[in-house]
Design an enzyme around this catalytic site. Structure first.
Site, short mmCIF file in Angstrom:
data_model
loop_
_atom_site.label_atom_id
_atom_site.label_comp_id
_atom_site.label_asym_id
_atom_site.label_seq_id
_atom_site.Cartn_x
_atom_site.Cartn_y
_atom_site.Cartn_z
CG ASP A 137 -2.28 -0.19 1.12
OD1 ASP A 137 -2.75 -0.13 -0.02
OD2 ASP A 137 -2.96 -0.42 2.12
CG PHE B 197 9.37 -0.58 0.49
CD1 PHE B 197 9.05 -0.98 1.77
CD2 PHE B 197 9.20 -1.48 -0.55
CE1 PHE B 197 8.58 -2.26 2.03
CE2 PHE B 197 8.73 -2.76 -0.31
CZ PHE B 197 8.42 -3.16 0.99
CG HIS C 191 7.23 -6.35 5.03
ND1 HIS C 191 7.48 -5.16 5.69
CD2 HIS C 191 6.59 -6.01 3.89
CE1 HIS C 191 7.00 -4.16 4.98
NE2 HIS C 191 6.45 -4.65 3.87
#
Length: 230
Positions: free
Chosen positions: A64, A77, A196
């Site tokens: 997102d 990012f 992640h």
């Protein structure tokens, strides 16, 4: 027609004409009219506009856009220059330094204090395609634009890169990104997977020391491509 870089416009022409994309476009327009949303409208397709299809060497998949004021700039990012680094990006920069020995770009804030530049435009301009699965978000409401068609579109984009480009590196961090591996031809592309970089995942192990940045460049050099200056 969507305002997007010409090579992508041509490659995704059929996608833009599908019913789901027309419905998605209407949804996004209404959201931007009624709410504060990110990134700014002209930056929604920044990942595409800064990295034409024929120049893609590396694909990094995010989830997102950031949903705080002034953060998102249409690149996964990445935050705009001068904005405080989010935790995931801090961990990305830590791994870059440990992996490559290079310190990320430094800028000065309004008070003259040194800080890392959180904008990854410099990566995009070298051929790193920084794609979020969902390209827009409502302010302070994470995942608010998921399941409205963006994922269908970005899955088609990933498949297009896999089909039309050669010897790319696909970097998949976290479960949602790793689930996209099925869209990628692993016979001609390198797929790098790990947890992640967010602290919740990274601090459990599997992020630090993954060496994705050097492994990526080794693959590019092996295939006659210019490595990325991380």
């Amino acid at each position: 027609m969507v305002q997007i870089e010409e090579s992508w416009k041509k490659a995704l022409k059929e996608e833009f004409q599908k019913n789901y994309f027309m419905q998605l476009t209407e949804f996004v327009r209404n959201e931007y009219k009624q709410h504060t949303c990110y990134p700014p409208g002209k930056e929604i397709f920044n990942a595409f506009n800064l990295c034409p299809l024929h120049k893609v060497k590396v694909v990094i998949l995010g989830q997102d856009p950031y949903h705080g004021p002034g953060q998102a700039e249409g690149l996964c990012f990445s935050v705009k220059s001068g904005i405080q680094l989010p935790p995931s990006l801090i961990n990305i920069f830590k791994e870059i330094k440990d992996d490559t020995g290079h310190t990320p770009a430094v800028i000065h804030d309004e008070m003259g204090k040194k800080m890392y530049d959180g904008s990854l435009r410099r990566w995009a301009e070298q051929g790193v395609f920084l794609l979020n699965a969902t390209l827009t978000v409502r302010e302070h409401q994470a995942a608010s634009h998921q399941r409205h068609g963006w994922e269908t579109f970005t899955d088609a984009v990933i498949k297009k890169v896999s089909d039309e480009c050669n010897h790319c590196v696909f970097i998949l961090w976290g479960g949602p990104a790793r689930s996209k591996a099925k869209l990628i031809d692993n016979q001609k592309h390198l797929i790098l997977e790990s947890v992640h970089p967010s602290p919740l995942s990274a601090n459990r192990g599997g992020w630090f020391g993954n060496h994705h940045f050097t492994r990526c460049n080794e693959w590019l050099i092996k295939n006659g491509l210019t490595p990325i200056e991380w």
